[in-house]
Design an enzyme around this catalytic site. Structure first.
Site, PDB file in Angstrom:
ATOM      1  N   THR A  34      -1.447   5.437   2.258  1.00 53.57           N
ATOM      2  CA  THR A  34      -1.297   4.320   3.528  1.00 53.57           C
ATOM      3  C   THR A  34      -0.249   3.582   3.284  1.00 53.57           C
ATOM      4  O   THR A  34       0.343   3.503   2.038  1.00 53.57           O
ATOM      5  CB  THR A  34      -2.648   3.567   3.274  1.00 53.57           C
ATOM      6  OG1 THR A  34      -3.828   4.196   3.474  1.00 53.57           O
ATOM      7  CG2 THR A  34      -2.683   2.399   4.213  1.00 53.57           C
ATOM      8  N   GLY A  71      -6.958   2.237   0.028  1.00 56.77           N
ATOM      9  CA  GLY A  71      -8.328   2.621   0.096  1.00 56.77           C
ATOM     10  C   GLY A  71      -9.099   1.365   0.101  1.00 56.77           C
ATOM     11  O   GLY A  71      -8.595   0.408   0.539  1.00 56.77           O
ATOM     12  N   GLU A 131      -8.621  12.011   7.540  1.00 62.06           N
ATOM     13  CA  GLU A 131      -9.246  10.858   7.853  1.00 62.06           C
ATOM     14  C   GLU A 131     -10.795  11.003   7.872  1.00 62.06           C
ATOM     15  O   GLU A 131     -11.580  10.097   7.596  1.00 62.06           O
ATOM     16  CB  GLU A 131      -8.737  10.063   9.035  1.00 62.06           C
ATOM     17  CG  GLU A 131      -8.727   8.493   8.924  1.00 62.06           C
ATOM     18  CD  GLU A 131      -7.927   8.237   8.013  1.00 62.06           C
ATOM     19  OE1 GLU A 131      -8.007   7.131   7.076  1.00 62.06           O
ATOM     20  OE2 GLU A 131      -6.473   8.562   7.962  1.00 62.06           O
TER      21      GLU A 131
HETATM   22  N1  GLU Z   1      -8.220   6.021   4.645  1.00 58.83           N
HETATM   23  C1  GLU Z   1      -8.369   4.745   4.171  1.00 58.83           C
HETATM   24  C2  GLU Z   1      -8.962   3.662   4.977  1.00 58.83           C
HETATM   25  O1  GLU Z   1      -8.946   3.788   6.152  1.00 58.83           O
HETATM   26  C3  GLU Z   1      -7.182   4.179   3.517  1.00 58.83           C
HETATM   27  C4  GLU Z   1      -6.518   5.221   2.634  1.00 58.83           C
HETATM   28  C5  GLU Z   1      -5.979   4.759   1.609  1.00 58.83           C
HETATM   29  O2  GLU Z   1      -5.577   3.663   1.535  1.00 58.83           O
HETATM   30  O3  GLU Z   1      -6.383   5.125   0.336  1.00 58.83           O
HETATM   31  O4  GLU Z   1      -9.644   2.646   4.561  1.00 58.83           O
END
Ligand code: GLU
Length: 651
Positions: free
Chosen positions: A463, A551, A502
Site C-alpha cells: 500500500t 495492513g 484485494e
Molecule cells: N489491503 C489492506 C487494507 O485495505 C492494505 C494492504 C496493506 O497495507 O498491507 O487494509
C-alpha cells in the site's frame, strides 16, 4: 517487443494531445504548463539543480547519453534519478508527501504549473504506480479524502475493489470445506477484485480537479517509458517476491530479467505499463471496461497464464463486472478529539472508525485514570495507546464490514468509548483478546464482559499513502493499494501492471463461532479495509493530514502519529519517525528499538507481550501551521520517503 515499438508514435501522440507536447517541447508536464497559470517560481533548495531534477525528466533537454536498462535495452536517461529523499520541509505554495521523490516531484510540478491538490494527488498516484508498482497501481483500489478550502468541507471517495458477481461466501473454501491456504489464494485469479483506481482518479478530478485525466497521467507514462532507478527497497521487495513472480511469465519478464530479481542501480523501464497509461489517457477509465486492456484483464483473471508446471485457482471476473464498477462518494467519518474535528474514511474501511474510536478511548482513558496523554511519561502514554487500539480492534472486528446496519455513529460515540474504557488500568495491560462491546446506545458505567473480539494479525507494509496541499488551502489524503506487495503476483500480459489480491481481505470463513461474520465474500461486496486517510481540522481549517501503508497496522500508525503530533509535542516528522507500537488485540507488535528501551521494559512489566516487527507502517503527512505547509515522510522505514514544497522557507 522493444520499448520503442510500444511507445506511441508521434502521429498517435498528436492524437493524445498533451502527450505530444511532452515529447516535443521541454515543458515540465506534458503540456500542462501550456494551459496553466504562470508557474510558481522554482522552489529554492527543492532539489539539486541538476538538468533533470524534474521528475518528468523533460527539463533535461535532448538526451545525449543512452542508458542500458535492466533488460539490456538502450534508451534515454531515467527520470529524476538525482532527486534526493528529504523527509520534511517547510514552505508555501503547496506541498506533497509520498514515499518516492520522483512521484513527489511530479505532484510538485503540477502545483507549480497552477494545478490544485486534487490534480497533484492524481498525478503523484499515477507516478507511484510506475515507481512503486508492488504497492499500488491501476490494477488496485483505494480511498481518497479531500478538504475543499472554499466550502471547508471534507468529502471522501470509495474506490475500493469490488468482488466479481461470481464470488460467494464459500469462494475461499476448498472442496472439503476447509479454508484455502492464504498464499494459494493470494497468487490466483480468485483474489483479484474489480480495480477502482483509474475510476477514482476520474471521480476526484470531476469533483475537484482543474486539469484533465490525460494531462495528469502524462508524467507517469513518461517515467514508465524512460525508466526509474531501482533502489534497495525495491530490489529487496523483488527478491522477497521472486518465487511467486516466477509463477507468472508476464510478471517475471518485467521484474526478474534473465530470471533474476532486479538489483539496486539498475534502470527499470516498463514499456507495457506505458502502453496501459497511454490507453487510459486516450479513453479514460473506459479503457478498463471494454477494449483490449479490459479483455486482457478478464482473460488473466479467468485463465491465469502460469509458468510450466504451475497452476493457480482461476477467478470469475467478467466484462460485466468491469462495467458495473462504481466509485462511491460517501460522507466521511467525523469524530472529535480535544477540540479537533477528525475526518476519515468510512465503510468499507474500518480505518476511520478505528482511528476515531482510539482517540475517543484515549480521552476516556484520561477521565478514568487521570493519566493525561499529553504529559504522561512515554511508557504510560504507550500503555494507554496500546490499550485503546486493542479495544478499538475488538470492536471493529465484531461490528465492521461492507454490510447494511453497521452501527457507525455508536462505534465512534463518546458514550460507547466511556463504557469501553471500563477495563483500563494504568498499571496493567488487559488480557488479549479483549472482548468486544455492544454499541447499542445504552451505556452504563461498565458493560458485562462479552466474547473475545478477535484481532488482526496482518502487519505487512504494502500500500502507499500520499498527501498533497495547494496554495488555495485544499488538501488531499489518499491511500491506495493492490493489497500484498506485488498484489496477486499477476501482471496483465502486454499491459505491464499487477492485478490486486484485494479479495483476500475478506475472511475465508467466519472468524468466531456464533458471531455474525460481516466480512465474508459476496457478489459486488467490498472487502473490509484498514486504510485510514485522515484530515484533521480546527475551526474548519486543516491542522494535519495523514495516512499510512501497512495492513491492519495502518490504523495504529495513523493514530500514533496523530497523538504524537497533537498531544506529545513532537514535530510532524518526529511523530512520523517515532518508534511504533501496534496492539491489534492479538499479541502486540513493536519496533525492536522500542522493545529494548526502558519504555519497552516498562510496557513488558505492565503485561504487554511485545513481539518485534522490523518496521511498522509507512506514513506520509502534512501539517499546516502559521500559513505554512510542513510535509513529512518516513526518515528511514522502507528506505525513507519524500516531502516537498513548492516554495521552501529559507531558514
Ligand atoms: N489491503 C489492506 C487494507 O485495505 C492494505 C494492504 C496493506 O497495507 O498491507 O487494509
Amino acid at each position: 517487443m522493444t520499448p520503442e515499438t510500444q511507445v506511441p508514435s508521434r502521429r498517435r501522440a498528436a492524437r493524445l494531445g498533451a502527450f505530444s507536447l511532452a515529447l516535443a517541447l521541454p515543458l515540465g508536464l506534458g503540456g500542462l504548463a501550456a494551459h496553466a497559470a504562470p508557474a510558481a517560481p522554482a522552489a529554492p533548495g527543492l532539489a539539486p539543480a541538476t538538468a533533470d531534477a524534474s521528475a518528468t525528466g523533460a527539463q533535461a533537454g535532448p538526451d545525449k547519453d543512452s542508458v542500458q536498462d535492466a533488460h539490456g535495452r538502450h534508451g534515454p536517461k531515467p527520470v529524476g534519478h538525482k532527486l534526493p529523499k528529504v523527509a520534511t520541509m517547510t514552505g508555501s505554495g503547496g506541498a506533497v508527501a509520498s514515499v518516492d521523490p520522483v512521484a513527489s516531484q511530479v505532484g510538485i510540478d503540477v502545483l507549480k504549473a497552477g494545478g490544485n491538490a486534487a490534480d497533484a494527488a492524481v498525478a503523484t498516484a499515477a507516478a507511484l504506480g510506475v515507481t512503486e508498482p508492488y504497492a499500488n497501481g491501476i490494477g488496485g483500489g483505494g480511498f481518497f479524502v479531500y478538504y475543499d478550502a472554499k466550502s471547508q468541507q471534507v468529502s471522501t471517495l470509495d474506490g475500493r475493489e469490488t468482488a466479481p458477481a461470481g464470488m460467494h461466501e464459500k469462494s475461499f473454501l476448498e472442496p472439503d470445506g476447509k479454508p484455502m491456504e492464504f498464499w494459494k489464494a493470494v497468487n490466483s485469479g480468485l483474489s483479484v477484485g474489480v480495480p477502482g483506481t483509474p475510476a477514482t482518479w476520474q471521480a476526484a478530478l470531476d469533483r475537484w480537479g482543474s486539469r484533465s485525466f490525460s494531462q495528469l497521467l502524462a508524467p507517469a507514462q513518461k517515467i514508465a517509458e524512460r525508466g526509474f532507478v531501482v533502489d534497495d527497497s525495491f530490489a529487496q521487495a523483488t527478491a522477497d517476491n521472486a518465487e511467486r513472480f516466477a509463477k507468472f511469465p508476464a510478471t517475471a519478464q518485467i521484474f526478474l530479467p534473465g530470471g533474476e530479481p532486479v538489483v539496486p542501480g539498475q534502470v527499470l523501464r516498463q514499456p507495457d505499463l506505458a502502453k496501459a497509461y497511454a490507453a487510459l489517457r486516450e479513453h479514460g477509465p473506459a479503457a478498463f471496461t471494454s477494449g483490449p486492456l479490459a479483455d486482457a484483464m478478464v482473460q488473466t483473471v479467468q485463465h491465469p497464464k502460469t509458468a510450466e508446471g504451475v497452476s493457480v485457482p482461476a477467478g470469475t471476473m467478467t466484462h460485466a463486472d468491469l462495467r458495473a464498477y462504481q466509485v462511491l462518494a460517501k460522507d466521511p467519518i467525523h469524530s472529535t478529539y480535544r477540540g479537533y474535528d477528525v475526518y476519515a474514511m468510512g465503510l468499507p474501511s474500518s480505518g476511520g472508525i478505528a482511528v476515531g474510536s482510539t482517540l475517543n478511548l484515549l480521552e476516556q482513558y484520561e477521565k478514568r485514570t487521570g493519566t493525561t496523554v499529553n504529559d504522561a511519561d512515554q511508557a504510560a502514554y504507550l500503555h494507554a495507546f496500546a490499550e485503546a487500539t486493542a479495544t478499538a480492534f475488538a470492536d471493529r472486528n465484531r461490528w465492521v464490514g461492507d454490510v447494511p446496519g453497521v452501527p457507525v455513529a455508536e462505534l465512534i460515540s463518546k458514550g460507547f468509548a466511556a463504557e469501553r474504557a471500563c477495563g483500563f488500568d494504568p498499571a496493567k495491560a488487559q488480557q488479549r483478546p479483549i472482548a468486544f462491546g455492544e454499541p447499542d446506545g445504552e451505556y452504563g458505567p461498565c458493560a458485562a464482559p462479552g466474547e473475545g473480539g478477535g484481532g488482526a494479525p496482518n502487519d505487512g507494509a504494502a500500500t502507499t499513502h500520499l498527501t498533497t496541499s495547494d496554495k488555495w488551502g485544499n488538501v488531499a489524503s489518499y491511500t491506495l493499494t493492490i493489497e500484498q506487495f506485488g498484489g496477486s503476483g499477476m501482471v496483465v500480459p502486454g499491459w505491464g501492471f499487477l492485478l490486486n489480491n484485494e479479495m483476500t481481505d475478506f475472511e475465508f470463513e467466519p472468524m468466531t463461532q456464533g458471531v455474525p461474520a460481516l466480512n465474508l465474500p459476496a457478489p459486488g461486496k467490498r472487502p473490509r479495509s484498514s486504510m485510514a486517510p485522515t484530515i484533521v481540522l480546527k475551526d474548519g481549517k486543516p491542522v494535519v493530514a495523514v495516512g499510512a501503508a501497512g495492513g491492519a497496522t495502518i490504523i495504529t500508525t495513523t493514530a500514533q502519529i496523530l497523538t504524537g503530533y497533537l498531544d506529545r509535542d513532537l514535530s510532524l516528522v518526529k511523530a512520523v519517525a517515532a518508534d511504533r507500537i501496534s496492539s491489534r488485540n492479538t499479541a502486540t507488535t513493536a519496533e525492536p528499538s522500542l522493545i529494548v528501551s526502558d519504555d519497552g521494559k516498562k510496557l513488558i512489566d505492565s503485561g504487554h507481550e511485545l513481539t518485534p516487527a522490523a518496521a511498522i507502517g509507512r506514513a506520509t503527512a502534512i501539517a499546516f501551521k502559521d500559513g505554512k505547509a510542513i510535509p513529512a515522510a518516513e526518515t528511514s522505514r522502507g528506505g525513507g520517503g519524500s516531502a516537498m514544497v513548492v516554495k521552501r522557507d529559507r531558514r
